[in-house]
Design a protein around this motif. Structure first.
Motif, PDB file in Angstrom:
ATOM      1  N   THR A 169       0.819  -1.195   0.000  1.00  0.00           N
ATOM      2  CA  THR A 169       0.000   0.000   0.000  1.00  0.00           C
ATOM      3  C   THR A 169       0.852   1.244   0.000  1.00  0.00           C
ATOM      4  OG1 THR A 169      -0.121  -0.058   2.395  1.00  0.00           O
ATOM      5  CG2 THR A 169      -1.908  -1.099   1.183  1.00  0.00           C
ATOM      6  N   ASP A 170       0.256   2.353  -0.457  1.00  0.00           N
ATOM      7  CA  ASP A 170       0.912   3.642  -0.407  1.00  0.00           C
ATOM      8  C   ASP A 170       1.108   4.030   1.038  1.00  0.00           C
ATOM      9  OD1 ASP A 170       1.859   6.132  -0.830  1.00  0.00           O
ATOM     10  OD2 ASP A 170       0.177   6.842  -2.058  1.00  0.00           O
ATOM     11  N   THR A 171       2.284   4.541   1.388  1.00  0.00           N
ATOM     12  CA  THR A 171       2.593   4.816   2.786  1.00  0.00           C
ATOM     13  C   THR A 171       2.248   6.233   3.202  1.00  0.00           C
ATOM     14  OG1 THR A 171       4.850   5.413   2.152  1.00  0.00           O
ATOM     15  CG2 THR A 171       4.461   3.126   2.828  1.00  0.00           C
ATOM     16  N   LYS A 172       1.651   7.019   2.353  1.00  0.00           N
ATOM     17  CA  LYS A 172       1.350   8.397   2.704  1.00  0.00           C
ATOM     18  C   LYS A 172       0.224   8.476   3.715  1.00  0.00           C
ATOM     19  CE  LYS A 172       1.163   9.588  -1.716  1.00  0.00           C
ATOM     20  NZ  LYS A 172       0.944  10.342  -2.923  1.00  0.00           N
ATOM     21  N   GLY A 232      -3.093  17.680   0.861  1.00  0.00           N
ATOM     22  CA  GLY A 232      -2.872  18.037   2.256  1.00  0.00           C
ATOM     23  C   GLY A 232      -3.910  17.504   3.213  1.00  0.00           C
ATOM     24  N   LYS A 233      -4.808  16.641   2.763  1.00  0.00           N
ATOM     25  CA  LYS A 233      -5.817  16.110   3.665  1.00  0.00           C
ATOM     26  C   LYS A 233      -5.185  15.172   4.684  1.00  0.00           C
ATOM     27  CE  LYS A 233      -9.692  16.272   0.392  1.00  0.00           C
ATOM     28  NZ  LYS A 233     -10.707  15.463  -0.307  1.00  0.00           N
ATOM     29  N   LYS A 234      -5.487  15.376   5.960  1.00  0.00           N
ATOM     30  CA  LYS A 234      -4.996  14.503   7.007  1.00  0.00           C
ATOM     31  C   LYS A 234      -6.002  13.369   7.228  1.00  0.00           C
ATOM     32  CE  LYS A 234      -1.382  17.043   7.819  1.00  0.00           C
ATOM     33  NZ  LYS A 234      -0.023  16.546   7.510  1.00  0.00           N
ATOM     34  N   VAL A 235      -5.471  12.169   7.469  1.00  0.00           N
ATOM     35  CA  VAL A 235      -6.321  11.002   7.610  1.00  0.00           C
ATOM     36  C   VAL A 235      -5.998  10.311   8.918  1.00  0.00           C
ATOM     37  CG1 VAL A 235      -7.042   8.825   6.577  1.00  0.00           C
ATOM     38  CG2 VAL A 235      -6.310  10.719   5.113  1.00  0.00           C
ATOM     39  N   ASN A 236      -7.040   9.975   9.670  1.00  0.00           N
ATOM     40  CA  ASN A 236      -6.845   9.213  10.891  1.00  0.00           C
ATOM     41  C   ASN A 236      -6.187   7.884  10.539  1.00  0.00           C
ATOM     42  OD1 ASN A 236      -7.602   7.114  12.947  1.00  0.00           O
ATOM     43  ND2 ASN A 236      -8.507   8.898  13.947  1.00  0.00           N
ATOM     44  N   PRO A 237      -5.043   7.560  11.172  1.00  0.00           N
ATOM     45  CA  PRO A 237      -4.338   6.326  10.801  1.00  0.00           C
ATOM     46  C   PRO A 237      -5.164   5.060  11.010  1.00  0.00           C
ATOM     47  CG  PRO A 237      -3.431   7.280  12.827  1.00  0.00           C
ATOM     48  CD  PRO A 237      -4.351   8.299  12.231  1.00  0.00           C
ATOM     49  N   TRP A 238      -6.057   5.081  12.016  1.00  0.00           N
ATOM     50  CA  TRP A 238      -6.909   3.914  12.245  1.00  0.00           C
ATOM     51  C   TRP A 238      -7.917   3.750  11.117  1.00  0.00           C
ATOM     52  CZ3 TRP A 238      -5.441   0.374  15.494  1.00  0.00           C
ATOM     53  CH2 TRP A 238      -4.651   0.726  16.592  1.00  0.00           C
ATOM     54  N   LEU A 239      -8.446   4.874  10.612  1.00  0.00           N
ATOM     55  CA  LEU A 239      -9.365   4.820   9.476  1.00  0.00           C
ATOM     56  C   LEU A 239      -8.645   4.315   8.241  1.00  0.00           C
ATOM     57  CD1 LEU A 239     -12.032   5.414   8.026  1.00  0.00           C
ATOM     58  CD2 LEU A 239     -11.262   7.799   7.768  1.00  0.00           C
ATOM     59  N   ILE A 270     -15.107  -0.503  -2.887  1.00  0.00           N
ATOM     60  CA  ILE A 270     -15.718   0.541  -2.065  1.00  0.00           C
ATOM     61  C   ILE A 270     -14.695   1.138  -1.103  1.00  0.00           C
ATOM     62  CG2 ILE A 270     -17.406   0.964  -0.223  1.00  0.00           C
ATOM     63  CD1 ILE A 270     -19.208  -1.132  -1.620  1.00  0.00           C
ATOM     64  N   CYS A 271     -13.909   0.302  -0.448  1.00  0.00           N
ATOM     65  CA  CYS A 271     -12.911   0.793   0.514  1.00  0.00           C
ATOM     66  C   CYS A 271     -11.843   1.633  -0.189  1.00  0.00           C
ATOM     67  CB  CYS A 271     -12.272  -0.371   1.255  1.00  0.00           C
ATOM     68  SG  CYS A 271     -13.345  -1.130   2.489  1.00  0.00           S
ATOM     69  N   THR A 272     -11.439   1.205  -1.384  1.00  0.00           N
ATOM     70  CA  THR A 272     -10.456   1.982  -2.138  1.00  0.00           C
ATOM     71  C   THR A 272     -11.036   3.330  -2.544  1.00  0.00           C
ATOM     72  OG1 THR A 272      -9.439  -0.056  -2.976  1.00  0.00           O
ATOM     73  CG2 THR A 272      -8.942   1.983  -4.145  1.00  0.00           C
ATOM     74  N   PHE A 273     -12.309   3.345  -2.951  1.00  0.00           N
ATOM     75  CA  PHE A 273     -12.962   4.603  -3.325  1.00  0.00           C
ATOM     76  C   PHE A 273     -13.056   5.548  -2.126  1.00  0.00           C
ATOM     77  CE2 PHE A 273     -16.882   7.127  -3.570  1.00  0.00           C
ATOM     78  CZ  PHE A 273     -16.621   7.863  -4.724  1.00  0.00           C
ATOM     79  N   ILE A 274     -13.447   5.014  -0.976  1.00  0.00           N
ATOM     80  CA  ILE A 274     -13.536   5.848   0.233  1.00  0.00           C
ATOM     81  C   ILE A 274     -12.161   6.382   0.605  1.00  0.00           C
ATOM     82  CG2 ILE A 274     -14.084   5.855   2.699  1.00  0.00           C
ATOM     83  CD1 ILE A 274     -16.228   3.756   2.123  1.00  0.00           C
ATOM     84  N   LEU A 275     -11.136   5.527   0.511  1.00  0.00           N
ATOM     85  CA  LEU A 275      -9.774   5.961   0.828  1.00  0.00           C
ATOM     86  C   LEU A 275      -9.343   7.100  -0.089  1.00  0.00           C
ATOM     87  CD1 LEU A 275      -7.345   5.348   2.658  1.00  0.00           C
ATOM     88  CD2 LEU A 275      -6.525   3.776   0.889  1.00  0.00           C
ATOM     89  N   TRP A 276      -9.696   6.997  -1.344  1.00  0.00           N
ATOM     90  CA  TRP A 276      -9.381   8.073  -2.292  1.00  0.00           C
ATOM     91  C   TRP A 276     -10.118   9.361  -1.926  1.00  0.00           C
ATOM     92  CZ3 TRP A 276     -13.016   9.666  -6.352  1.00  0.00           C
ATOM     93  CH2 TRP A 276     -12.501  10.706  -7.128  1.00  0.00           C
ATOM     94  N   ARG A 277     -11.372   9.239  -1.525  1.00  0.00           N
ATOM     95  CA  ARG A 277     -12.159  10.430  -1.169  1.00  0.00           C
ATOM     96  C   ARG A 277     -11.614  11.121   0.072  1.00  0.00           C
ATOM     97  NH1 ARG A 277     -15.013  13.109  -4.506  1.00  0.00           N
ATOM     98  NH2 ARG A 277     -16.410  13.777  -2.832  1.00  0.00           N
ATOM     99  N   VAL A 278     -11.177  10.342   1.068  1.00  0.00           N
ATOM    100  CA  VAL A 278     -10.735  10.954   2.320  1.00  0.00           C
ATOM    101  C   VAL A 278      -9.292  11.434   2.253  1.00  0.00           C
ATOM    102  CG1 VAL A 278     -12.371   9.624   3.689  1.00  0.00           C
ATOM    103  CG2 VAL A 278     -10.048   8.755   3.379  1.00  0.00           C
ATOM    104  N   THR A 279      -8.478  10.831   1.365  1.00  0.00           N
ATOM    105  CA  THR A 279      -7.083  11.262   1.261  1.00  0.00           C
ATOM    106  C   THR A 279      -6.850  12.229   0.114  1.00  0.00           C
ATOM    107  OG1 THR A 279      -6.466   9.403  -0.176  1.00  0.00           O
ATOM    108  CG2 THR A 279      -6.275   9.070   2.218  1.00  0.00           C
ATOM    109  N   GLY A 280      -7.704  12.186  -0.883  1.00  0.00           N
ATOM    110  CA  GLY A 280      -7.515  13.042  -2.046  1.00  0.00           C
ATOM    111  C   GLY A 280      -6.524  12.481  -3.038  1.00  0.00           C
ATOM    112  N   THR A 281      -6.069  11.246  -2.819  1.00  0.00           N
ATOM    113  CA  THR A 281      -5.099  10.657  -3.746  1.00  0.00           C
ATOM    114  C   THR A 281      -5.283   9.152  -3.781  1.00  0.00           C
ATOM    115  OG1 THR A 281      -2.739  10.505  -4.305  1.00  0.00           O
ATOM    116  CG2 THR A 281      -3.310  10.332  -1.985  1.00  0.00           C
TER     117      THR A 281
END
Length: 212
Positions: free
Chosen positions: A5-8, A14-21, A68-79
């Motif tokens: 996985t991408d380690t960002k 610049g969107k911050k993501v909760n590491p648990w999410l 679905i999880c990949t799509f949500i991850l893209w939405r919350v991280t912006g990448t």
């Protein structure tokens, strides 16, 4: 599971993501696959006159869950990384073929194809004198070019080894063994590989002032 996985921890915007999410979105689908398989592995399901075993039934649920999880991850991280895209595409294609043909062998081949793809990409970069893994990790682990080339050579060989290991496991062992190998063995192997590169990161690492 997304095998790599991408380690960002934040997207390019610049969107911050909760590491648990982030962990839940990245590793949740493969854990759900494992739990689901353990529950229904001895069951069979009839759909439109065709009988499917528990493994393929769980695979059918895993495909949309991964997407679905990949799509949500893209939405919350912006990448979204090329690795994540490749994983989703292969899960959909190989999983879909397995369900269509009622043949579990194709989804079991997915990790092999993915790791061969990673090997080919890294090997191509090495032939050009470049480290493509640097593009993914240099923002979080600044390191000299020589260090990245060493890690990339090792990682390319490691991916080739993982591809061979997956082929050996699914072709010679039971589905139960393969599911455990896929869920726990592959992620632990990848984690162990990067932990083993700590000396390279220390030797060729760039300090904050130098990196800036």
């Amino acid at each position: 599971m997304s095998e790599v996985t991408d380690t960002k921890a934040a997207g390019t915007d610049g969107k911050k993501v909760n590491p648990w999410l982030r962990a839940a979105l990245e590793y949740g689908p493969i854990i759900a696959f494992f739990v689901g398989y353990m529950i229904v592995r001895d069951m069979s399901f009839t759909v439109s006159g065709r009988e499917y075993d528990g493994f393929l039934a769980v695979t059918a649920g895993f495909i949309p869950l991964q997407a679905i999880c990949t799509f949500i991850l893209w939405r919350v991280t912006g990448t979204i990384s090329a690795i994540q895209i490749a994983t989703v595409v292969l899960v959909a294609v190989m999983g879909g073929i397995s369900i269509w043909l009622n043949d579990e062998r194709f989804i079991k081949m997915k990790p092999t194809i993915l790791y061969v793809f990673f090997f080919a990409v890294l090997a191509f970069g090495l032939l050009r004198g470049q480290s493509y893994i640097k593009v993914v990790m240099d923002h979080s682990v600044p390191m000299e070019h020589e260090g990245w080339m060493i890690v990339t050579r090792r990682l390319a060989l490691f991916f080739a080894g993982l591809a061979l290991a997956n082929e050996a496991v699914w072709r010679t062992m039971s589905t139960d063994v393969w599911v455990n190998f896929k869920t726990f063995g592959l992620p632990l192997a990848i984690f162990g590989f990067f932990m083993a590169q700590s000396r390279v990161f220390q030797k060729y690492g760039i300090g904050d002032d130098e990196a800036e």
